[in-house]
Design a protein around this motif. Structure first.
Motif, PDB file in Angstrom:
ATOM      1  N   PRO A 175       0.815  -1.229   0.000  1.00  9.39           N
ATOM      2  CA  PRO A 175       0.000   0.000   0.000  1.00  9.39           C
ATOM      3  C   PRO A 175       0.847   1.277   0.000  1.00  9.39           C
ATOM      4  O   PRO A 175       0.506   2.254  -0.684  1.00  9.39           O
ATOM      5  N   LYS A 176       1.958   1.282   0.746  1.00  3.25           N
ATOM      6  CA  LYS A 176       2.825   2.460   0.748  1.00  3.25           C
ATOM      7  C   LYS A 176       3.463   2.666  -0.626  1.00  3.25           C
ATOM      8  O   LYS A 176       3.585   3.797  -1.104  1.00  3.25           O
ATOM      9  N   LEU A 177       3.850   1.580  -1.276  1.00  4.62           N
ATOM     10  CA  LEU A 177       4.415   1.669  -2.624  1.00  4.62           C
ATOM     11  C   LEU A 177       3.389   2.229  -3.598  1.00  4.62           C
ATOM     12  O   LEU A 177       3.714   3.065  -4.454  1.00  4.62           O
ATOM     13  N   LEU A 178       2.132   1.822  -3.474  1.00  6.24           N
ATOM     14  CA  LEU A 178       1.081   2.312  -4.371  1.00  6.24           C
ATOM     15  C   LEU A 178       0.863   3.813  -4.212  1.00  6.24           C
ATOM     16  O   LEU A 178       0.573   4.517  -5.191  1.00  6.24           O
ATOM     17  N   GLN A 179       0.991   4.318  -2.991  1.00  2.63           N
ATOM     18  CA  GLN A 179       0.842   5.755  -2.771  1.00  2.63           C
ATOM     19  C   GLN A 179       1.918   6.541  -3.517  1.00  2.63           C
ATOM     20  O   GLN A 179       1.637   7.571  -4.149  1.00  2.63           O
ATOM     21  N   HIS A 180       3.151   6.047  -3.453  1.00  2.00           N
ATOM     22  CA  HIS A 180       4.235   6.741  -4.142  1.00  2.00           C
ATOM     23  C   HIS A 180       4.064   6.662  -5.661  1.00  2.00           C
ATOM     24  O   HIS A 180       4.353   7.629  -6.380  1.00  2.00           O
ATOM     25  N   ILE A 181       3.617   5.520  -6.148  1.00  2.00           N
ATOM     26  CA  ILE A 181       3.397   5.374  -7.587  1.00  2.00           C
ATOM     27  C   ILE A 181       2.285   6.309  -8.063  1.00  2.00           C
ATOM     28  O   ILE A 181       2.408   6.970  -9.101  1.00  2.00           O
ATOM     29  N   THR A 182       1.193   6.387  -7.295  1.00  2.00           N
ATOM     30  CA  THR A 182       0.076   7.264  -7.668  1.00  2.00           C
ATOM     31  C   THR A 182       0.516   8.716  -7.719  1.00  2.00           C
ATOM     32  O   THR A 182       0.099   9.482  -8.606  1.00  2.00           O
ATOM     33  N   ARG A 183       1.384   9.112  -6.798  1.00  2.00           N
ATOM     34  CA  ARG A 183       1.887  10.483  -6.799  1.00  2.00           C
ATOM     35  C   ARG A 183       2.690  10.762  -8.073  1.00  2.00           C
ATOM     36  O   ARG A 183       2.541  11.807  -8.706  1.00  2.00           O
ATOM     37  N   ALA A 184       3.529   9.817  -8.466  1.00  2.00           N
ATOM     38  CA  ALA A 184       4.324   9.994  -9.684  1.00  2.00           C
ATOM     39  C   ALA A 184       3.430  10.013 -10.921  1.00  2.00           C
ATOM     40  O   ALA A 184       3.623  10.836 -11.827  1.00  2.00           O
ATOM     41  N   VAL A 185       2.461   9.108 -10.975  1.00  2.00           N
ATOM     42  CA  VAL A 185       1.553   9.061 -12.121  1.00  2.00           C
ATOM     43  C   VAL A 185       0.770  10.371 -12.239  1.00  2.00           C
ATOM     44  O   VAL A 185       0.585  10.903 -13.336  1.00  2.00           O
ATOM     45  N   THR A 186       0.326  10.887 -11.110  1.00  2.00           N
ATOM     46  CA  THR A 186      -0.433  12.141 -11.121  1.00  2.00           C
ATOM     47  C   THR A 186       0.393  13.275 -11.711  1.00  2.00           C
ATOM     48  O   THR A 186      -0.103  14.074 -12.509  1.00  2.00           O
ATOM     49  N   HIS A 187       1.676  13.347 -11.336  1.00  2.00           N
ATOM     50  CA  HIS A 187       2.541  14.395 -11.873  1.00  2.00           C
ATOM     51  C   HIS A 187       2.674  14.304 -13.391  1.00  2.00           C
ATOM     52  O   HIS A 187       2.758  15.325 -14.082  1.00  2.00           O
ATOM     53  N   ILE A 188       2.683  13.077 -13.910  1.00  2.00           N
ATOM     54  CA  ILE A 188       2.931  12.898 -15.339  1.00  2.00           C
ATOM     55  C   ILE A 188       1.669  13.008 -16.169  1.00  2.00           C
ATOM     56  O   ILE A 188       1.660  13.653 -17.235  1.00  2.00           O
ATOM     57  N   VAL A 189       0.558  12.412 -15.726  1.00  2.00           N
ATOM     58  CA  VAL A 189      -0.626  12.308 -16.599  1.00  2.00           C
ATOM     59  C   VAL A 189      -1.756  13.251 -16.216  1.00  2.00           C
ATOM     60  O   VAL A 189      -2.767  13.292 -16.925  1.00  2.00           O
ATOM     61  N   ALA A 190      -1.611  14.012 -15.143  1.00  2.00           N
ATOM     62  CA  ALA A 190      -2.720  14.878 -14.714  1.00  2.00           C
ATOM     63  C   ALA A 190      -3.112  15.859 -15.821  1.00  2.00           C
ATOM     64  O   ALA A 190      -4.302  16.144 -16.021  1.00  2.00           O
ATOM     65  N   GLY A 191      -2.145  16.381 -16.545  1.00  2.00           N
ATOM     66  CA  GLY A 191      -2.460  17.341 -17.603  1.00  2.00           C
ATOM     67  C   GLY A 191      -2.677  16.723 -18.967  1.00  2.00           C
ATOM     68  O   GLY A 191      -2.832  17.451 -19.960  1.00  2.00           O
ATOM     69  N   LEU A 192      -2.721  15.404 -19.051  1.00  2.00           N
ATOM     70  CA  LEU A 192      -2.894  14.717 -20.339  1.00  2.00           C
ATOM     71  C   LEU A 192      -4.372  14.710 -20.712  1.00  2.00           C
ATOM     72  O   LEU A 192      -5.190  14.135 -19.985  1.00  2.00           O
ATOM     73  N   PRO A 193      -4.760  15.337 -21.822  1.00  2.00           N
ATOM     74  CA  PRO A 193      -6.181  15.374 -22.199  1.00  2.00           C
ATOM     75  C   PRO A 193      -6.718  13.961 -22.452  1.00  2.00           C
ATOM     76  O   PRO A 193      -6.040  13.118 -23.048  1.00  2.00           O
ATOM     77  N   LEU A 194      -7.934  13.737 -22.038  1.00  2.00           N
ATOM     78  CA  LEU A 194      -8.552  12.432 -22.229  1.00  2.00           C
ATOM     79  C   LEU A 194      -8.798  12.124 -23.697  1.00  2.00           C
ATOM     80  O   LEU A 194      -8.865  10.958 -24.096  1.00  2.00           O
ATOM     81  N   THR A 195      -8.964  13.160 -24.500  1.00  2.00           N
ATOM     82  CA  THR A 195      -9.216  12.954 -25.931  1.00  2.00           C
ATOM     83  C   THR A 195      -7.921  12.876 -26.735  1.00  2.00           C
ATOM     84  O   THR A 195      -7.968  12.694 -27.955  1.00  2.00           O
ATOM     85  N   ARG A 196      -6.788  13.004 -26.082  1.00  2.00           N
ATOM     86  CA  ARG A 196      -5.497  12.998 -26.779  1.00  2.00           C
ATOM     87  C   ARG A 196      -5.193  11.604 -27.320  1.00  2.00           C
ATOM     88  O   ARG A 196      -5.132  10.628 -26.567  1.00  2.00           O
ATOM     89  N   PRO A 197      -4.996  11.465 -28.636  1.00  2.00           N
ATOM     90  CA  PRO A 197      -4.623  10.155 -29.186  1.00  2.00           C
ATOM     91  C   PRO A 197      -3.147   9.869 -28.920  1.00  2.00           C
ATOM     92  O   PRO A 197      -2.297  10.758 -29.046  1.00  2.00           O
TER      93      PRO A 197
END
Length: 402
Positions: A175-197
């Motif tokens: 669970p602690k590892l998942l928290q760190h992974i989610t934080r990294a993923v959020t930094h990378i994909v948060a601004g990625l448009p959902l409609t972006r191919p």
């Protein structure tokens, strides 16, 4: 006649003495050589038997480690599904259509996080379990061989206490590892448009960016909270920092020494190298699976209109076998990858269509079925080499290790 014989013997007495000494010496040397040959043969036979016994013990321990990893596959899936709950968000989309855009933004992070977490969790569990069981196997084999009987000084109670460390990995470490992974993923994909191919190469680049984040090597973006999502040392996800025992119990001190040795291995460069290798294998596997869903390039006309009903159009365009249960589809259930004729490196899929695929891949990837991620990780040569080195290092009498 008798006088002649005696006279002959007297005249040649020196020759008889020297000849007798030589013959006697040869006989003694022959006996000594025979004795040495028998001793060497016995020692050689003993060495071969010990090597054979060691090989069999190692192979049994290695198989046990693989079986233990497989038995933990259900727990891994349950933890990822619980900590990164996509079903609850999908339910919210149906119940709160007015907020579906913001909910799908959360689904995007959860989907990528589930896929990335699958790779890291499978790699860490496989490596940590092999280290623990092969270290314990080395201890028990050394005592078995040098004691000459099956009464192993490493007691069953000690073995159970040492293996209980796995509970920390499953209950707190993952669970602690998942928290760190989610934080990294959020930094990378948060601004990625959902409609972006995205092409498959672009998806691979996203995975690599997340990997760099987790390694603390990505400095290509501004941090909003001042914290980098770098992972902690691997040992902190596997076990508590060992604390010296207060009493003089032999088992307690032996357990402490074994945990210290385990902690040192988890913190070693060799362990990190193996983890990097397994993680890369994992991402390659995910990309292979995603490639099966990429079609020939076509005009994505369904995304050219307004965004008001884009979620409904995404759900409508995903085949039922993918939308309802990605992991049950035949393409993900197969153990080998085969690019079909419709695949092109220029093919694209919008992020919104990749989200359910990435979210659902956890179930197939962590399946014990042949050809899936977990099976492939367990066959990586570097993992076998690390386990073998650990086993060899600790296959000594317990008193020599302590």
């Amino acid at each position: 006649m008798l006088l002649r014989v005696r006279d002959f013997l007297y005249r040649h007495r020196r020759k008889f003495v020297i000849g007798g000494a030589i013959i006697g010496g040869i006989a003694l040397l022959s006996r000594y050589a025979e004795h040495k040959l028998i001793a060497w043969h016995d020692q050689h036979t003993h060495t071969l038997m010990e090597k054979q016994k060691k090989r069999q013990h190692y192979e049994n321990t290695h198989r046990t480690a693989n079986a233990t990893v497989m038995s933990l596959s259900v727990s891994m899936k349950e933890i990822i599904s619980r900590e990164l709950d996509a079903d609850a968000l999908l339910q919210a989309v149906r119940e709160q259509p007015q907020h579906k855009h913001s909910i799908w933004q959360q689904l995007k992070v959860v989907g990528f996080s589930r896929a990335v977490s699958t790779v890291y969790v499978a790699s860490l569990v496989a490596t940590a379990v092999h280290i623990q069981l092969l270290l314990l196997g080395g201890y028990t084999f050394g005592d078995l061989i040098h004691s000459g009987h099956a009464n192993i000084p490493v007691s069953q109670a000690l073995q159970q206490k040492y293996l209980a460390v796995l509970h920390y990995l499953v209950e707190e470490g993952i669970p602690k590892l998942l928290q760190h992974i989610t934080r990294a993923v959020t930094h990378i994909v948060a601004g990625l448009p959902l409609t972006r191919p995205l092409t498959l190469c672009q998806l691979e680049a996203i995975f690599q960016e997340i990997k760099l984040d987790l390694a603390g090597e990505n400095v290509s973006y501004e941090l909003h909270d001042g914290k980098r999502p770098k992972l902690e040392p691997w040992s902190r996800y596997v076990l508590h920092t060992p604390v010296p025992p207060e009493g003089d119990s032999g088992d307690d001190m032996a357990l402490y020494n074994m945990l210290i040795e385990t902690n040192d291995i988890l913190a070693s460069e060799d362990f990190s190298t193996v983890m990097d290798t397994l993680v890369q294998h994992g991402f390659n596997h995910l990309l292979d699976r995603m490639a099966e869903f990429y079609p020939l390039p076509k005009i994505p006309h369904e995304f050219s209109g307004s965004n008001e009903n884009w979620v409904d159009s995404v759900r409508r365009d995903i085949p039922p076998s993918v939308s309802d249960n990605v992991v049950e589809s035949s393409s993900l259930a197969q153990g080998t990858l085969s690019y079909n004729s419709s695949f092109s490196h220029n093919s694209t899929l919008p992020v919104a269509k990749l989200v359910p695929l990435l979210s659902g891949v956890v179930h197939a990837a962590l399946s014990p079925a042949p050809g899936q991620l977990l099976q492939k990780i367990l066959t990586v040569d570097k993992l076998d080499s690390l386990g073998a080195n650990v086993y060899e290092a600790f296959a000594l009498p317990l008193k020599q290790q302590m």
